[in-house]
Structure formats: C-alpha cells, structure tokens
Design a protein around this motif. Structure first.
Motif, short mmCIF file in Angstrom:
data_model
loop_
_atom_site.label_atom_id
_atom_site.label_comp_id
_atom_site.label_asym_id
_atom_site.label_seq_id
_atom_site.Cartn_x
_atom_site.Cartn_y
_atom_site.Cartn_z
N TRP A 1 -5.94 -1.63 -1.29
CA TRP A 1 -5.59 -2.92 -1.91
C TRP A 1 -6.83 -3.42 -2.67
N ILE B 1 -2.12 -15.89 -4.05
CA ILE B 1 -2.44 -14.47 -3.94
C ILE B 1 -1.16 -13.70 -3.63
N ASP C 1 0.04 -7.25 -6.58
CA ASP C 1 -1.27 -6.82 -7.10
C ASP C 1 -1.59 -5.38 -6.71
N ASP D 1 -10.95 -9.35 -8.13
CA ASP D 1 -9.61 -9.75 -7.68
C ASP D 1 -9.41 -11.25 -7.90
N LEU E 1 -11.63 -11.79 -0.54
CA LEU E 1 -11.23 -11.77 -1.96
C LEU E 1 -12.41 -11.24 -2.78
N VAL F 1 0.83 -1.21 0.00
CA VAL F 1 0.00 0.00 0.00
C VAL F 1 0.87 1.26 0.00
N1 FO1 Z 1 -6.19 -6.56 4.04
C1 FO1 Z 1 -7.13 -6.60 5.02
O1 FO1 Z 1 -6.99 -5.88 6.02
N2 FO1 Z 1 -8.22 -7.41 4.94
C2 FO1 Z 1 -8.43 -8.25 3.90
O2 FO1 Z 1 -9.41 -9.00 3.88
C3 FO1 Z 1 -7.47 -8.21 2.82
C4 FO1 Z 1 -7.64 -9.00 1.67
C5 FO1 Z 1 -6.73 -8.85 0.61
C6 FO1 Z 1 -6.91 -9.53 -0.59
C7 FO1 Z 1 -6.02 -9.37 -1.64
C8 FO1 Z 1 -4.94 -8.51 -1.51
O3 FO1 Z 1 -4.09 -8.32 -2.55
C9 FO1 Z 1 -4.72 -7.80 -0.31
C10 FO1 Z 1 -5.61 -7.97 0.75
N3 FO1 Z 1 -5.43 -7.27 1.95
C11 FO1 Z 1 -6.36 -7.34 2.95
C12 FO1 Z 1 -4.28 -6.39 2.16
C13 FO1 Z 1 -3.04 -7.18 2.51
O4 FO1 Z 1 -3.17 -7.88 3.70
C14 FO1 Z 1 -1.90 -6.16 2.58
O5 FO1 Z 1 -1.97 -5.41 1.43
C15 FO1 Z 1 -0.50 -6.65 2.52
O6 FO1 Z 1 -0.32 -7.96 2.53
C16 FO1 Z 1 0.28 -5.90 3.57
O7 FO1 Z 1 1.10 -5.01 2.91
#
Ligand code: FO1
Length: 332
Positions: A73, A52, A57, A102, A98, A17
């Motif tokens: 995200w 994933i 992504d 996505d 998901l 992010v």
């Molecule tokens: N972050 C969340 O807080 N809740 C989720 O359910 C979630 C799902 C998700 C699905 C796909 C994806 O690419 C990212 C997602 N994320 C979610 C963010 C993710 O945990 C974070 O972007 C990184 O892994 C930490 O930088």
C-alpha cells in the motif's frame, strides 16, 4: 466464448492489496479487454482533516506503477517527514502512517471533495495521472456515499463490555488481535452505487470477484443496494476466487473477521457464503487452490462450478495463468 479477442468487458470486484495483485494478473491475461474495477470504499477514513481511501489508492498506485511493492500500500520511495512533524506536535493518531507522497493524494482528494466533487469524479481525476497509460482500465468506487466498516471488540478496560472501533484502528493499531464480535457497515443501507457501477455489471461479458477479504472488502461492495441484484441479473458469467487457502488467508487477516459473520475460515465456506446464482447468491463458479481440492464436491453440491488450480499470486504472470485457466474452466 473466446476471451482474448477484441474489447471483452471484464468487471472486477476488489479490495486493496490482494485486489491489486489480482487486477494486475487479469490485465496481463487479457491485455485487450476493457476492465472496470469496482473497489471497496468502506475502509476509508478521515484523519488529520484528510479523506483517505486505502483500497482505491492501492489499486490506483499499483496499476499505475507508483505503489510500494513491499508494503503493498502507499507510494514507493516514500518519506515520513509530515508524520514526524505531527508526532513532534504530539498530534494523534500516529498509528496510521501517511507517507509524504501519499499525503499529496489525500490533499488533492480532500480539496476536490470539499469543493463538492463526488468520490467517483475525484477518483477519475486522480486516475488521469496514474492510469493515463491504461485507457482500457477504469477504477470506480463502489459508491460516492460515505460507508465505513466498524468492528465491535471486547473492551479491554471494562470486562464484559464492548466497544466499537473504525476498521483501520482494528486493522492497523490493534493488528486485528482483539476478537471481532461484529462488523458493521455504517451507512451502507442508504448508499447508492456510484455512477457506472450498475451499468458496468449489466454490460459485462465477465464478472470476477477478486480473492480479497470477503468480510471487509468484497462484503461492503455486495452490500451496496442494487449491486447484488445487478450481479444476479447479469448476462455475464460470475467467477469468484478464494483468498483462503488450506484454512488460512493467503494474505491479510480474513481469519480474524470471518467468525464475526459466522463463516468458517475455509475456501469452500467463503464460496458458499457468496452463494450460487441458482440458489439466490451471486456466483456461477468458485475457484479454489489445489490445497482445497477436497472441497470441490461440496462446492459443486452448492450449485457452483468448482475450479481448482494454484491460486498463489506470486507475480502478474502467475496470476494471469490461474485467472485464464479458471475462466476457461468456468465458462466452457
Ligand atoms: N496499513 C498498515 O498496516 N499500517 C499503516 O500505517 C497503513 C497506512 C496506510 C495509509 C494509506 C493507505 O492507503 C493504506 C494504509 N495501510 C496501512 C493499509 C490499509 O490499512 C489497508 O490497505 C486496507 O485498508 C486494508 O485492505
């Protein structure tokens, strides 16, 4: 060096992010540059049979204009019908959401991986859709090999016991509430840099370390064998950016993970953790927010050029402003 002329080659080490916002700013500041983003893949997880890759992504969607700006995200204009169906079947986990759009990405990636395509080729194929308008932007996974961040936490059922969870479970299901006793990058010792990673670092005119989570985003990239060495040997200037401001992370939850690696939740401490190239580290300069101006002296004493500016990534133009200011200050 005049950075805004011709095809200056910029390499960015980034997580998800925060990394995406930073890359948008660099792209804005240097529109003619050839930008290679080396992204963290240790957040990756296999769920419901799908592979994933959150950081890849997030960067791909954000730079491609298809990301959800509010969440940071996943895809914009998302729906959650697949997750509703899984929940109706009582299928776990439901804590990792998901979106339907996505899922399309994960189906394509999983199918290509199962056909034997390395992750770098999969990423290049997916970027063929998302970054077609950005011919001078390349997104590389840090490695094609499987590396996963696992977090050791106290076992809430058995006092004094510990258990290990995948980073995503720690981050999303547990909301980083339990104390992180240790962070392990499973598989990183035998991982090899993805094709193009070492060459990009060697040929770069400028290497930037994004203000991403030092433990679970930048840390894994630096831990891939040969990456640190390539940065230390690079002819480029290496400029890092703090994601911690005034003692707490600008976004994310780095403050929950830094203690696990013995690093204070402090902008200067993170810079010293990466270290000056002249002292065995990977940086030449470390950029901190004005809130941490008092730490500049400490950063200079550690052999780093200290740059102090406003580091809040409000929008691409603001990010572009501090990126170009920092690079001018760090390389003049
Ligand atoms: N972050 C969340 O807080 N809740 C989720 O359910 C979630 C799902 C998700 C699905 C796909 C994806 O690419 C990212 C997602 N994320 C979610 C963010 C993710 O945990 C974070 O972007 C990184 O892994 C930490 O930088």
């Amino acid at each position: 060096m005049e950075w805004n002329t011709g095809a200056v080659r910029i390499v960015i080490l980034a997580g998800g992010v925060g990394g995406s916002k930073f890359v948008l700013g660099v792209r804005r500041a240097y529109p003619t540059a050839e930008v290679t983003v080396i992204a963290n893949t240790a957040d990756d997880i296999t769920l419901h049979g799908l592979r994933i890759c959150p950081d890849l992504d997030t960067i791909m969607y954000t730079l491609g204009g298809g990301g959800d700006p509010a969440r940071g995200w996943g895809r914009e204009d998302e729906s959650w019908r697949v997750m509703e169906e899984l929940a109706s079947y009582g299928v776990e986990p439901t804590w990792f959401s998901l979106g339907d759009r996505d899922v399309g990405t994960h189906l394509v990636r999983t199918q290509m991986l199962n056909a034997g395509c390395p992750l770098s080729e999969v990423t290049s194929a997916l970027c063929g859709r998302w970054l077609a308008h950005e011919p001078r932007l390349r997104l590389l996974p840090m490695t094609d090999d499987r590396v996963e961040t696992h977090v050791t936490i106290p076992d809430s059922e058995a006092l004094g016991q510990r258990r290990v969870v995948h980073f995503q479970e720690y981050w999303v299901r547990l909301q980083a509430r339990p104390e992180a006793l240790a962070v392990t990058l499973v598989g990183v010792e035998s991982a090899r840099p993805a094709p193009g990673v070492i060459e990009a670092l060697q040929e770069a005119d400028l290497i930037l370390v994004a203000p991403s989570n030092p433990v679970v985003s930048i840390g894994p990239i630096l831990a891939v064998p040969d990456v640190r060495e390539a940065m230390r040997r690079a002819s480029a200037s290496v400029v890092g950016f703090a994601g911690i401001l005034g003692g707490s992370p600008v976004l994310g939850m780095a403050h929950r993970l830094l203690p696990a690696i013995g690093v204070d939740v402090d902008a200067a401490a993170v810079g010293l953790h990466y270290g000056a190239r002249s002292r065995g580290g990977v940086l030449d300069a470390w950029t901190m927010d004005s809130a941490d101006a008092s730490s500049a002296e400490r950063v200079q004493q550690a052999g780093l050029r200290a740059v102090v500016t406003d580091l809040i990534m409000r929008d691409p133009a603001t990010t572009a402003a501090f990126v170009s200011y920092a690079i001018k200050s760090a390389t003049s």
